[in-house]
Scaffold this motif. Structure first.
Motif, PDB file in Angstrom:
ATOM      1  N   ARG A 422       0.847  -1.192   0.000  1.00  0.00           N
ATOM      2  CA  ARG A 422       0.000   0.000   0.000  1.00  0.00           C
ATOM      3  C   ARG A 422       0.888   1.249   0.000  1.00  0.00           C
ATOM      4  NH1 ARG A 422      -5.260  -1.169   1.809  1.00  0.00           N
ATOM      5  NH2 ARG A 422      -5.553   0.815   2.892  1.00  0.00           N
ATOM      6  N   HIS A 423       0.400   2.316  -0.655  1.00  0.00           N
ATOM      7  CA  HIS A 423       1.177   3.562  -0.654  1.00  0.00           C
ATOM      8  C   HIS A 423       0.802   4.437   0.526  1.00  0.00           C
ATOM      9  CE1 HIS A 423      -2.205   5.922  -2.220  1.00  0.00           C
ATOM     10  NE2 HIS A 423      -2.338   5.072  -3.236  1.00  0.00           N
ATOM     11  N   HIS A 424       1.499   5.539   0.673  1.00  0.00           N
ATOM     12  CA  HIS A 424       1.369   6.378   1.867  1.00  0.00           C
ATOM     13  C   HIS A 424       0.057   7.135   1.943  1.00  0.00           C
ATOM     14  CE1 HIS A 424       3.046   8.632  -1.383  1.00  0.00           C
ATOM     15  NE2 HIS A 424       3.250   9.754  -0.734  1.00  0.00           N
ATOM     16  N   GLY A 425      -0.676   7.228   0.833  1.00  0.00           N
ATOM     17  CA  GLY A 425      -1.994   7.837   0.889  1.00  0.00           C
ATOM     18  C   GLY A 425      -3.054   6.875   1.407  1.00  0.00           C
ATOM     19  N   GLU A 426      -2.772   5.587   1.332  1.00  0.00           N
ATOM     20  CA  GLU A 426      -3.736   4.562   1.721  1.00  0.00           C
ATOM     21  C   GLU A 426      -3.581   4.092   3.157  1.00  0.00           C
ATOM     22  OE1 GLU A 426      -4.415   1.787  -2.107  1.00  0.00           O
ATOM     23  OE2 GLU A 426      -2.304   1.940  -1.515  1.00  0.00           O
ATOM     24  N   ASP A 427      -2.391   4.257   3.719  1.00  0.00           N
ATOM     25  CA  ASP A 427      -2.097   3.548   4.960  1.00  0.00           C
ATOM     26  C   ASP A 427      -1.124   4.360   5.817  1.00  0.00           C
ATOM     27  OD1 ASP A 427      -2.085   0.718   6.336  1.00  0.00           O
ATOM     28  OD2 ASP A 427       0.028   1.285   6.178  1.00  0.00           O
ATOM     29  N   GLU A 428      -1.438   4.529   7.091  1.00  0.00           N
ATOM     30  CA  GLU A 428      -0.588   5.321   7.984  1.00  0.00           C
ATOM     31  C   GLU A 428       0.770   4.675   8.196  1.00  0.00           C
ATOM     32  OE1 GLU A 428      -2.380   6.395  11.661  1.00  0.00           O
ATOM     33  OE2 GLU A 428      -4.077   7.433  10.737  1.00  0.00           O
ATOM     34  N   GLN A 429       0.801   3.331   8.231  1.00  0.00           N
ATOM     35  CA  GLN A 429       2.071   2.649   8.405  1.00  0.00           C
ATOM     36  C   GLN A 429       2.971   2.847   7.184  1.00  0.00           C
ATOM     37  OE1 GLN A 429       1.736  -1.531   9.318  1.00  0.00           O
ATOM     38  NE2 GLN A 429       3.777  -1.602  10.223  1.00  0.00           N
ATOM     39  N   SER A 430       2.357   2.848   5.993  1.00  0.00           N
ATOM     40  CA  SER A 430       3.130   3.128   4.792  1.00  0.00           C
ATOM     41  C   SER A 430       3.649   4.560   4.807  1.00  0.00           C
ATOM     42  CB  SER A 430       2.276   2.889   3.538  1.00  0.00           C
ATOM     43  OG  SER A 430       2.018   1.512   3.360  1.00  0.00           O
ATOM     44  N   GLN A 431       2.862   5.485   5.345  1.00  0.00           N
ATOM     45  CA  GLN A 431       3.323   6.870   5.476  1.00  0.00           C
ATOM     46  C   GLN A 431       4.547   6.937   6.386  1.00  0.00           C
ATOM     47  OE1 GLN A 431       3.257   9.749   4.308  1.00  0.00           O
ATOM     48  NE2 GLN A 431       2.818  11.409   5.745  1.00  0.00           N
ATOM     49  N   THR A 432       4.507   6.221   7.501  1.00  0.00           N
ATOM     50  CA  THR A 432       5.649   6.188   8.418  1.00  0.00           C
ATOM     51  C   THR A 432       6.889   5.638   7.716  1.00  0.00           C
ATOM     52  OG1 THR A 432       4.209   5.908  10.335  1.00  0.00           O
ATOM     53  CG2 THR A 432       6.517   5.261  10.596  1.00  0.00           C
ATOM     54  N   ARG A 433       6.685   4.579   6.945  1.00  0.00           N
ATOM     55  CA  ARG A 433       7.816   3.978   6.240  1.00  0.00           C
ATOM     56  C   ARG A 433       8.324   4.888   5.116  1.00  0.00           C
ATOM     57  NH1 ARG A 433       4.770  -1.891   6.280  1.00  0.00           N
ATOM     58  NH2 ARG A 433       5.919  -2.826   8.024  1.00  0.00           N
ATOM     59  N   GLY A 434       7.397   5.573   4.466  1.00  0.00           N
ATOM     60  CA  GLY A 434       7.805   6.517   3.433  1.00  0.00           C
ATOM     61  C   GLY A 434       8.675   7.619   4.003  1.00  0.00           C
ATOM     62  N   LEU A 435       8.292   8.146   5.162  1.00  0.00           N
ATOM     63  CA  LEU A 435       9.085   9.190   5.809  1.00  0.00           C
ATOM     64  C   LEU A 435      10.442   8.658   6.256  1.00  0.00           C
ATOM     65  CD1 LEU A 435       6.250  10.935   7.854  1.00  0.00           C
ATOM     66  CD2 LEU A 435       7.522  11.910   5.940  1.00  0.00           C
ATOM     67  N   GLN A 436      10.490   7.389   6.637  1.00  0.00           N
ATOM     68  CA  GLN A 436      11.770   6.787   7.011  1.00  0.00           C
ATOM     69  C   GLN A 436      12.701   6.697   5.806  1.00  0.00           C
ATOM     70  OE1 GLN A 436      10.476   3.054   8.676  1.00  0.00           O
ATOM     71  NE2 GLN A 436      10.216   3.899  10.746  1.00  0.00           N
ATOM     72  N   ILE A 437      12.150   6.330   4.644  1.00  0.00           N
ATOM     73  CA  ILE A 437      12.964   6.221   3.428  1.00  0.00           C
ATOM     74  C   ILE A 437      13.527   7.571   3.029  1.00  0.00           C
ATOM     75  CG2 ILE A 437      12.862   5.759   0.951  1.00  0.00           C
ATOM     76  CD1 ILE A 437      10.803   3.530   1.614  1.00  0.00           C
ATOM     77  N   ILE A 438      12.645   8.572   2.959  1.00  0.00           N
ATOM     78  CA  ILE A 438      13.099   9.901   2.528  1.00  0.00           C
ATOM     79  C   ILE A 438      13.974  10.537   3.607  1.00  0.00           C
ATOM     80  CG2 ILE A 438      12.374  12.143   1.648  1.00  0.00           C
ATOM     81  CD1 ILE A 438      11.765   9.614  -0.108  1.00  0.00           C
ATOM     82  N   GLY A 439      13.668  10.253   4.870  1.00  0.00           N
ATOM     83  CA  GLY A 439      14.521  10.744   5.951  1.00  0.00           C
ATOM     84  C   GLY A 439      15.914  10.158   5.876  1.00  0.00           C
ATOM     85  N   ARG A 440      16.015   8.890   5.473  1.00  0.00           N
ATOM     86  CA  ARG A 440      17.321   8.243   5.307  1.00  0.00           C
ATOM     87  C   ARG A 440      18.116   8.929   4.185  1.00  0.00           C
ATOM     88  NH1 ARG A 440      18.253   2.741   6.854  1.00  0.00           N
ATOM     89  NH2 ARG A 440      20.166   1.841   5.993  1.00  0.00           N
ATOM     90  N   MET A 441      17.418   9.286   3.109  1.00  0.00           N
ATOM     91  CA  MET A 441      18.065   9.972   2.004  1.00  0.00           C
ATOM     92  C   MET A 441      18.573  11.348   2.439  1.00  0.00           C
ATOM     93  SD  MET A 441      15.537   8.952  -1.185  1.00  0.00           S
ATOM     94  CE  MET A 441      16.719   9.430  -2.459  1.00  0.00           C
ATOM     95  N   ARG A 442      17.748  12.071   3.165  1.00  0.00           N
ATOM     96  CA  ARG A 442      18.156  13.407   3.641  1.00  0.00           C
ATOM     97  C   ARG A 442      19.353  13.307   4.590  1.00  0.00           C
ATOM     98  NH1 ARG A 442      16.254  18.547   5.103  1.00  0.00           N
ATOM     99  NH2 ARG A 442      18.022  19.547   6.150  1.00  0.00           N
ATOM    100  N   ALA A 443      19.334  12.309   5.463  1.00  0.00           N
ATOM    101  CA  ALA A 443      20.442  12.153   6.396  1.00  0.00           C
ATOM    102  C   ALA A 443      21.754  11.911   5.657  1.00  0.00           C
ATOM    103  CB  ALA A 443      20.158  11.004   7.365  1.00  0.00           C
TER     104      ALA A 443
END
Length: 619
Positions: A422-443
């Motif tokens: 599921r993508h981040h618009g469909e599921d809160e857990q996917s949103q959390t994981r999406g932020l982790q991915i992009i946060g890893r890139m920013r770090a």
């Protein structure tokens, strides 16, 4: 990996497709380029050849392999060999005050607003041929206000020299005449922005202007007349495509009823309702507030498509006279499809980030080896910060270190579906994981900055041609996978898929946290159903929701249709409801990766498919 011979065959094949217009996507990768014109065709020949040269001789082996594996994509490869930079926030006031030389003679400081805005157009046209990306004026109102003042003083002097009756208010009349002069100057500037061609006649300059915070009488007049000229449109009432306009929103200046420029904010809403510009930059968002805003030079500003340049470990933290050197995007979907679970994905992502960091630095070193004399306007005239101190034979390392190197990404939504279902618009857990991915890139970008002393940053890629290229290659390799490779495009950056139905406020809340992570640029769009010309209250509601949820830069999309025959403007489903003209005579203005296009035949197939899939966001 394809051999050199195979790639040469592909190049000659693409030349054949260009000559015979067999591949419209190849001709119209960029909707702002008239790819079918003679100069557009010549440009495309050069572009395809230059890309191949860059891949074969300028990219490192690992970068070439990652690119051919459809994981990494260095943008604007056709300009790699030239050593040009991507974009720049131009110090307009500085150039006007000191005068400048385009290479064919010196332009002295203007003495009124008409001359000042004419020279502003000349600067943009001259500079466009020195860079491969966009350009912007970061403080359009502040920079031009002195020339509004000069115009007023000229009008006042002329009036006082006339034999007028004593009761005549010379000052009031001088301001009235000045406003008329400013309107005409703004009108001419807008017409110039949509008619002057650069790069051998292939396209008009990609330009943006930021404004809205100058509360002086002169600055306010400039912004008001600019907005009114934008509302009026071009000669037949067409919506101006350029400049991309960005209204800087700030409490205490223009966002509350008691603020001195609140009336300009209301006029900006009214203009957006008619013309889809201006967009809105939010100065009070936490990551934009961190910069000193006591002076106009320190205010946050954006490039029209989304680029943001502020942080600087090699000089002053301001956007003025700085820009992005280059950026490279990572195909998150490819990494997800190649991975055996989350941990494997993260390892692959880390490896791709390392490759991108090295590739960007290699390109910077190539750019830095060029001479200032190769870019006589961009550097010798001081468009780029400190360039005026260079001699023609000097290399560019000293000043280019103040630019940014950016890693971007495409397809977060599809990557989440591939990894978690599921993508981040469909599921809160996917949103959390999406932020982790992009946060890893920013770090990783922050760490690269600390390790190298270069301004590495993370951008939400404004993919136009690339969103279709990536998915086509992935579909060839992995087949058609529901929710992942079954459409003609990947979703840009962190956006919720355009075809997913949700309320506007929910979309804003989901996308807002990614703005803070993408410090090199970001944007959130809201698609609104129906005409907004008589409903600016709805626009105000959306803009305020963006501000409250920490959006950095936002835009509202809505239908802007115009009958070319009778000039009727509104929502036109097929034929004109007034004069009955058929659909082919209807101009349909739509937004594509940050800018507007009226002729959708210039869009590539991926972006046309995306536009047709866009759902409206209820309020």
């Amino acid at each position: 990996m394809a051999s050199l011979k195979e790639r040469m065959v592909n190049l000659w094949s693409s030349f054949h497709e260009i000559v015979h217009a067999e591949n419209i996507d190849l001709l119209q990768e960029n909707a702002n380029v008239d790819g079918r014109s003679p100069m557009g065709l010549m440009g495309k020949f050069g572009s395809e050849s230059a890309k191949m040269y860059a891949v074969e001789y300028l990219l490192s082996g690992e970068a070439r392999e990652a690119m051919l594996d459809n994981v990494l994509y260095p943008h604007d490869l056709d300009f790699y060999a030239t050593g040009t930079t991507t974009c720049c926030q131009i110090p307009l006031g500085k150039l006007l005050r000191g005068g400048f030389n385009t290479g064919h003679g010196h332009m002295r400081e203007p003495q009124d607003i008409k001359s000042a805005m004419a020279l502003a157009s000349i600067i943009l046209q001259a500079n466009q041929n020195q860079q491969h990306g966009g350009q912007a004026y970061p403080m359009f109102d502040y920079d031009l206000a002195p020339y509004v003042r000069k115009t007023y003083l000229k009008q006042l002097q002329a009036l006082r020299s006339l034999p007028l009756v004593e009761s005549f208010d010379c000052e009031q009349e001088a301001w009235r005449l000045t406003e008329r002069e400013v309107y005409q100057a703004c009108e001419a500037f807008i017409h110039n922005a949509n008619s002057m061609h650069s790069r051998g006649g292939g396209q008009v300059p990609f330009i943006s202007i930021n404004y809205g915070t100058d509360s002086s009488k002169e600055g306010r007049i400039l912004v008001r007349q600019l907005l009114l000229a934008t509302q009026a449109g071009l000669g037949h009432g067409e919506t101006p495509i350029f400049p991309i306009q960005i209204f800087k929103v700030k409490n205490g200046v223009n966002f509350q009823p008691q603020d001195p420029n609140y009336d300009l904010y209301l006029l900006a809403l009214e203009t957006t309702a008619q013309r889809m510009f201006p967009n809105f930059a939010f100065m009070d968002t936490s990551f934009n507030m961190q910069y000193d805003q006591d002076t106009p030079e320190s205010e946050i500003c954006y490039m029209g498509c989304r680029t943001r340049v502020m942080g600087n470990v090699n000089g002053e933290e301001t956007a003025i006279g700085r820009g992005n050197l280059s950026f490279t995007s990572i195909n998150l979907v490819r990494l997800a499809l190649q991975s055996a679970g989350e941990q494997d994905f993260m390892l692959r992502l880390d490896r791709s980030l390392e490759q991108a960091v090295r590739q960007l630095f290699d390109r910077y070193q190539y750019q830095a080896s060029k001479l200032a004399g190769d870019f006589r306007f961009l550097y010798s005239q001081g468009v780029w910060r400190g360039g005026e101190n260079l001699h023609p034979g000097d290399k560019l390392e000293y000043i280019l270190k103040q630019g940014t190197l950016s890693v971007g990404f495409i397809g977060l939504a599809e990557a989440l579906v591939a990894l978690y279902g599921r993508h981040h618009g469909e599921d809160e857990q996917s949103q959390t994981r999406g932020l982790q991915i992009i946060g890893r890139m920013r770090a990783r970008m922050d760490r690269a900055t600390e390790e190298s002393g270069m301004n590495y940053s993370l951008i939400a890629t404004p993919a136009e041609g690339l969103s279709g290229k990536f998915v086509r290659k992935d579909r060839e390799h992995f087949g058609e996978i529901a929710g992942i490779t079954d459409r003609e495009y990947y979703t840009n950056s962190f956006h919720v898929p355009v075809h997913y139905k949700l309320m506007a406020m929910d979309k804003i809340k989901i996308e807002a946290p990614y703005h803070a992570l993408c410090n090199a640029g970001h944007i959130t769009y809201v698609e609104v159903d129906g005409s907004l010309i008589h409903n600016t209250a709805a626009l105000d509601q959306i803009v305020r929701a963006m501000a409250e949820n920490q959006i950095g830069y936002g835009s509202i999309n809505h239908p802007v249709d115009r009958c070319k025959a009778c000039g009727f403007t509104g929502i036109i489903d097929q034929d004109c409801p007034v004069c009955g003209q058929p659909d082919r005579n209807i101009e349909r203005i739509r937004r594509i990766t940050g800018y507007l296009v009226g002729d959708m035949s210039k869009w590539n197939s991926a972006k046309r498919a995306e536009e047709s899939d866009r759902v409206k966001h209820g309020r």
